[in-house]
Design a protein around this motif. Structure first.
Motif, PDB file in Angstrom:
ATOM      1  N   GLY A  12     -81.970 -47.376  -8.509  1.00 41.35           N
ATOM      2  CA  GLY A  12     -82.309 -48.381  -7.508  1.00 41.35           C
ATOM      3  C   GLY A  12     -83.448 -49.304  -7.903  1.00 41.35           C
ATOM      4  O   GLY A  12     -83.560 -49.756  -9.045  1.00 41.35           O
ATOM      5  N   ILE A  13     -84.317 -49.573  -6.935  1.00 37.76           N
ATOM      6  CA  ILE A  13     -85.405 -50.516  -7.132  1.00 37.76           C
ATOM      7  C   ILE A  13     -86.375 -50.033  -8.214  1.00 37.76           C
ATOM      8  O   ILE A  13     -86.828 -50.817  -9.055  1.00 37.76           O
ATOM      9  CB  ILE A  13     -86.165 -50.747  -5.818  1.00 37.76           C
ATOM     10  N   GLY A  14     -86.703 -48.756  -8.199  1.00 36.29           N
ATOM     11  CA  GLY A  14     -87.652 -48.233  -9.177  1.00 36.29           C
ATOM     12  C   GLY A  14     -87.182 -48.406 -10.607  1.00 36.29           C
ATOM     13  O   GLY A  14     -87.969 -48.746 -11.503  1.00 36.29           O
ATOM     14  N   ARG A  15     -85.902 -48.183 -10.835  1.00 36.21           N
ATOM     15  CA  ARG A  15     -85.337 -48.386 -12.171  1.00 36.21           C
ATOM     16  C   ARG A  15     -85.473 -49.847 -12.592  1.00 36.21           C
ATOM     17  O   ARG A  15     -85.865 -50.143 -13.732  1.00 36.21           O
ATOM     18  CB  ARG A  15     -83.863 -47.963 -12.167  1.00 36.21           C
ATOM     19  N   GLU A  16     -85.169 -50.751 -11.681  1.00 41.59           N
ATOM     20  CA  GLU A  16     -85.279 -52.176 -11.985  1.00 41.59           C
ATOM     21  C   GLU A  16     -86.734 -52.580 -12.235  1.00 41.59           C
ATOM     22  O   GLU A  16     -87.017 -53.405 -13.125  1.00 41.59           O
ATOM     23  CB  GLU A  16     -84.698 -53.003 -10.847  1.00 41.59           C
ATOM     24  N   ILE A  17     -87.662 -52.025 -11.475  1.00 46.26           N
ATOM     25  CA  ILE A  17     -89.075 -52.326 -11.695  1.00 46.26           C
ATOM     26  C   ILE A  17     -89.493 -51.907 -13.101  1.00 46.26           C
ATOM     27  O   ILE A  17     -90.154 -52.659 -13.829  1.00 46.26           O
ATOM     28  CB  ILE A  17     -89.958 -51.620 -10.641  1.00 46.26           C
ATOM     29  N   ALA A  18     -89.113 -50.693 -13.484  1.00 47.19           N
ATOM     30  CA  ALA A  18     -89.476 -50.190 -14.808  1.00 47.19           C
ATOM     31  C   ALA A  18     -88.911 -51.074 -15.919  1.00 47.19           C
ATOM     32  O   ALA A  18     -89.614 -51.434 -16.868  1.00 47.19           O
ATOM     33  CB  ALA A  18     -88.982 -48.756 -14.977  1.00 47.19           C
ATOM     34  N   LEU A  19     -87.645 -51.446 -15.799  1.00 51.30           N
ATOM     35  CA  LEU A  19     -87.004 -52.275 -16.822  1.00 51.30           C
ATOM     36  C   LEU A  19     -87.624 -53.668 -16.885  1.00 51.30           C
ATOM     37  O   LEU A  19     -87.844 -54.215 -17.980  1.00 51.30           O
ATOM     38  CB  LEU A  19     -85.503 -52.371 -16.546  1.00 51.30           C
ATOM     39  N   GLN A  20     -87.922 -54.250 -15.733  1.00 48.46           N
ATOM     40  CA  GLN A  20     -88.489 -55.595 -15.719  1.00 48.46           C
ATOM     41  C   GLN A  20     -89.926 -55.607 -16.248  1.00 48.46           C
ATOM     42  O   GLN A  20     -90.340 -56.535 -16.947  1.00 48.46           O
ATOM     43  CB  GLN A  20     -88.416 -56.188 -14.317  1.00 48.46           C
ATOM     44  N   VAL A  55     -82.082 -53.402   1.170  1.00 51.43           N
ATOM     45  CA  VAL A  55     -81.788 -53.584  -0.254  1.00 51.43           C
ATOM     46  C   VAL A  55     -80.582 -52.730  -0.637  1.00 51.43           C
ATOM     47  O   VAL A  55     -80.406 -51.607  -0.143  1.00 51.43           O
ATOM     48  CB  VAL A  55     -83.007 -53.194  -1.117  1.00 51.43           C
ATOM     49  N   ASP A  56     -79.753 -53.251  -1.498  1.00 55.00           N
ATOM     50  CA  ASP A  56     -78.535 -52.556  -1.932  1.00 55.00           C
ATOM     51  C   ASP A  56     -78.896 -51.468  -2.932  1.00 55.00           C
ATOM     52  O   ASP A  56     -78.989 -51.706  -4.140  1.00 55.00           O
ATOM     53  CB  ASP A  56     -77.565 -53.556  -2.558  1.00 55.00           C
ATOM     54  N   THR A  57     -79.098 -50.251  -2.436  1.00 53.14           N
ATOM     55  CA  THR A  57     -79.451 -49.101  -3.259  1.00 53.14           C
ATOM     56  C   THR A  57     -78.636 -47.888  -2.790  1.00 53.14           C
ATOM     57  O   THR A  57     -78.002 -47.935  -1.731  1.00 53.14           O
ATOM     58  CB  THR A  57     -80.945 -48.760  -3.122  1.00 53.14           C
ATOM     59  N   PRO A  58     -78.673 -46.795  -3.547  1.00 49.26           N
ATOM     60  CA  PRO A  58     -77.976 -45.584  -3.086  1.00 49.26           C
ATOM     61  C   PRO A  58     -78.430 -45.130  -1.701  1.00 49.26           C
ATOM     62  O   PRO A  58     -77.637 -44.584  -0.932  1.00 49.26           O
ATOM     63  CB  PRO A  58     -78.343 -44.559  -4.162  1.00 49.26           C
ATOM     64  N   MET A  59     -79.699 -45.368  -1.355  1.00 47.37           N
ATOM     65  CA  MET A  59     -80.220 -44.938  -0.056  1.00 47.37           C
ATOM     66  C   MET A  59     -79.562 -45.666   1.103  1.00 47.37           C
ATOM     67  O   MET A  59     -79.409 -45.115   2.198  1.00 47.37           O
ATOM     68  CB  MET A  59     -81.737 -45.135  -0.003  1.00 47.37           C
ATOM     69  N   THR A  60     -79.145 -46.924   0.890  1.00 46.96           N
ATOM     70  CA  THR A  60     -78.559 -47.718   1.973  1.00 46.96           C
ATOM     71  C   THR A  60     -77.040 -47.828   1.864  1.00 46.96           C
ATOM     72  O   THR A  60     -76.426 -48.625   2.564  1.00 46.96           O
ATOM     73  CB  THR A  60     -79.151 -49.136   1.986  1.00 46.96           C
ATOM     74  N   SER A  61     -76.450 -47.026   0.991  1.00 46.40           N
ATOM     75  CA  SER A  61     -75.004 -47.094   0.779  1.00 46.40           C
ATOM     76  C   SER A  61     -74.229 -46.858   2.077  1.00 46.40           C
ATOM     77  O   SER A  61     -74.534 -45.937   2.838  1.00 46.40           O
ATOM     78  CB  SER A  61     -74.585 -46.046  -0.259  1.00 46.40           C
ATOM     79  N   GLY A  62     -73.259 -47.720   2.347  1.00 49.50           N
ATOM     80  CA  GLY A  62     -72.397 -47.548   3.504  1.00 49.50           C
ATOM     81  C   GLY A  62     -72.916 -48.117   4.796  1.00 49.50           C
ATOM     82  O   GLY A  62     -72.290 -47.947   5.849  1.00 49.50           O
ATOM     83  N   LYS A  91     -75.400 -55.111   5.973  1.00 50.79           N
ATOM     84  CA  LYS A  91     -74.714 -56.181   5.259  1.00 50.79           C
ATOM     85  C   LYS A  91     -75.736 -57.229   4.826  1.00 50.79           C
ATOM     86  O   LYS A  91     -76.893 -57.197   5.246  1.00 50.79           O
ATOM     87  CB  LYS A  91     -73.645 -56.820   6.128  1.00 50.79           C
ATOM     88  N   ASP A  92     -75.294 -58.137   3.970  1.00 49.34           N
ATOM     89  CA  ASP A  92     -76.182 -59.179   3.454  1.00 49.34           C
ATOM     90  C   ASP A  92     -77.436 -58.579   2.817  1.00 49.34           C
ATOM     91  O   ASP A  92     -78.549 -59.102   2.974  1.00 49.34           O
ATOM     92  CB  ASP A  92     -76.584 -60.164   4.561  1.00 49.34           C
ATOM     93  N   LYS A  93     -77.248 -57.482   2.089  1.00 53.38           N
ATOM     94  CA  LYS A  93     -78.381 -56.830   1.432  1.00 53.38           C
ATOM     95  C   LYS A  93     -78.763 -57.581   0.154  1.00 53.38           C
ATOM     96  O   LYS A  93     -77.901 -58.136  -0.524  1.00 53.38           O
ATOM     97  CB  LYS A  93     -78.034 -55.371   1.108  1.00 53.38           C
ATOM     98  N   VAL A  94     -80.049 -57.550  -0.176  1.00 55.09           N
ATOM     99  CA  VAL A  94     -80.479 -58.135  -1.438  1.00 55.09           C
ATOM    100  C   VAL A  94     -80.292 -57.099  -2.536  1.00 55.09           C
ATOM    101  O   VAL A  94     -80.259 -55.893  -2.281  1.00 55.09           O
ATOM    102  CB  VAL A  94     -81.952 -58.602  -1.384  1.00 55.09           C
ATOM    103  N   SER A  95     -80.171 -57.556  -3.763  1.00 55.93           N
ATOM    104  CA  SER A  95     -79.957 -56.638  -4.889  1.00 55.93           C
ATOM    105  C   SER A  95     -81.258 -55.942  -5.256  1.00 55.93           C
ATOM    106  O   SER A  95     -82.363 -56.437  -4.984  1.00 55.93           O
ATOM    107  CB  SER A  95     -79.428 -57.402  -6.093  1.00 55.93           C
ATOM    108  N   ALA A  96     -81.122 -54.794  -5.910  1.00 52.00           N
ATOM    109  CA  ALA A  96     -82.299 -54.063  -6.371  1.00 52.00           C
ATOM    110  C   ALA A  96     -83.068 -54.875  -7.408  1.00 52.00           C
ATOM    111  O   ALA A  96     -84.301 -54.838  -7.457  1.00 52.00           O
ATOM    112  CB  ALA A  96     -81.879 -52.720  -6.944  1.00 52.00           C
ATOM    113  N   ALA A  97     -82.340 -55.623  -8.238  1.00 52.46           N
ATOM    114  CA  ALA A  97     -82.987 -56.441  -9.267  1.00 52.46           C
ATOM    115  C   ALA A  97     -83.852 -57.538  -8.626  1.00 52.46           C
ATOM    116  O   ALA A  97     -84.970 -57.803  -9.078  1.00 52.46           O
ATOM    117  CB  ALA A  97     -81.935 -57.057 -10.183  1.00 52.46           C
TER     118      ALA A  97
END
Length: 237
Positions: free
Chosen positions: A12-20, A178-185, A188-194
């Motif tokens: 999710g967001i944490g992975r994207e933060i680390a990569l960025q 935010v569109d992450t595993p935590m908010t799955s299902g 709507k109109d969620k922002v991406s984790a990136a």
């Protein structure tokens, strides 16, 4: 370049933060529960170092924080969170789940912040607490999650007051859905984790104190001109 600790970096967001962060040339110490996903991070960028940590385990969190305290660290991004999206009186929602939410969302950020704060006066350090619009307005589910995010927001404000004349900066981030595993299902109109990660990293810029991401900016305006409308929007999440 700087060195940052990022919690909840397995996905999710944490992975994207680390990569960025790594893509910008910073060194990253990524913490998470999933060993395989963390190992994949190190393959993606050699600037990322990983440690397996379950923030529900207070003793392990303290031990990890104490070990990192001896390293040259420039900032902590408290991103990890657990949300059980159920009513508080749901018969399947038990004491263990409540404790896990409180420990991960609120206690762990406090413990890590305390352990990693610089011991040398005047040394620059940044703490970024990733919060939620639910810190201001709750909904019919996720009472404990909302309470922990409200606590995290107040913790950010308290630290900011205590360090307003020093080199330690504390930034509160208000996220929309935010569109992450935590908010799955749900939602709507969620922002991406990136996108969320990119906005969160604005907290590292000079002068930042509170950052509203995406639709949370609209919520900020509604809080001022029409609080009931803001509350109604949040309760639908």
């Amino acid at each position: 370049m700087a060195r940052y600790v990022v919690t909840g970096a397995s996905s999710g967001i944490g992975r994207e933060i680390a990569l960025q962060l790594a893509a910008r040339g910073h060194d990253v110490l990524a913490l998470g529960r999933d060993r395989e996903r963390l190992e994949d991070l190190t393959l993606r960028n050699r600037r990322i170092e990983t440690r397996v940590l379950d923030l529900c385990d207070r003793a392990a969190t303290i031990a990890c924080g104490a070990k990192m305290a001896g390293d040259p660290i420039d900032g902590l991004i408290n991103n990890a969170a657990i949300q059980h999206n159920v009513r508080f009186d749901d018969p399947h929602y038990d004491a263990g789940q409540i404790a896990d939410e409180v420990d991960t969302n609120l206690v762990a950020p406090m413990l890590l912040s305390r352990l990693l704060l610089p011991k040398t006066p005047g040394r620059p350090f940044v703490i970024v607490n990733v919060g939620s619009a639910l810190a201001r307005y709750s909904k019919t589910t996720a009472a404990v999650y909302s309470a922990t995010k409200a606590g995290l927001r107040m913790f950010s404000e308290a630290l900011s007051v205590q360090h307003q004349a020093g080199a330690v900066k504390v930034v509160d981030v208000v996220l929309p859905l935010v569109d992450t595993p935590m908010t799955s299902g749900r939602g709507k109109d969620k922002v991406s984790a990136a996108y969320a990660a990119k906005e969160i990293l604005r907290a590292l810029e000079p002068g930042a104190t509170r950052i509203h991401v995406g639709k949370a900016r609209l919520l900020r305006l509604l809080e001022i001109i029409a609080p009931p409308a803001a509350a109604a929007i949040i309760r639908k999440l």
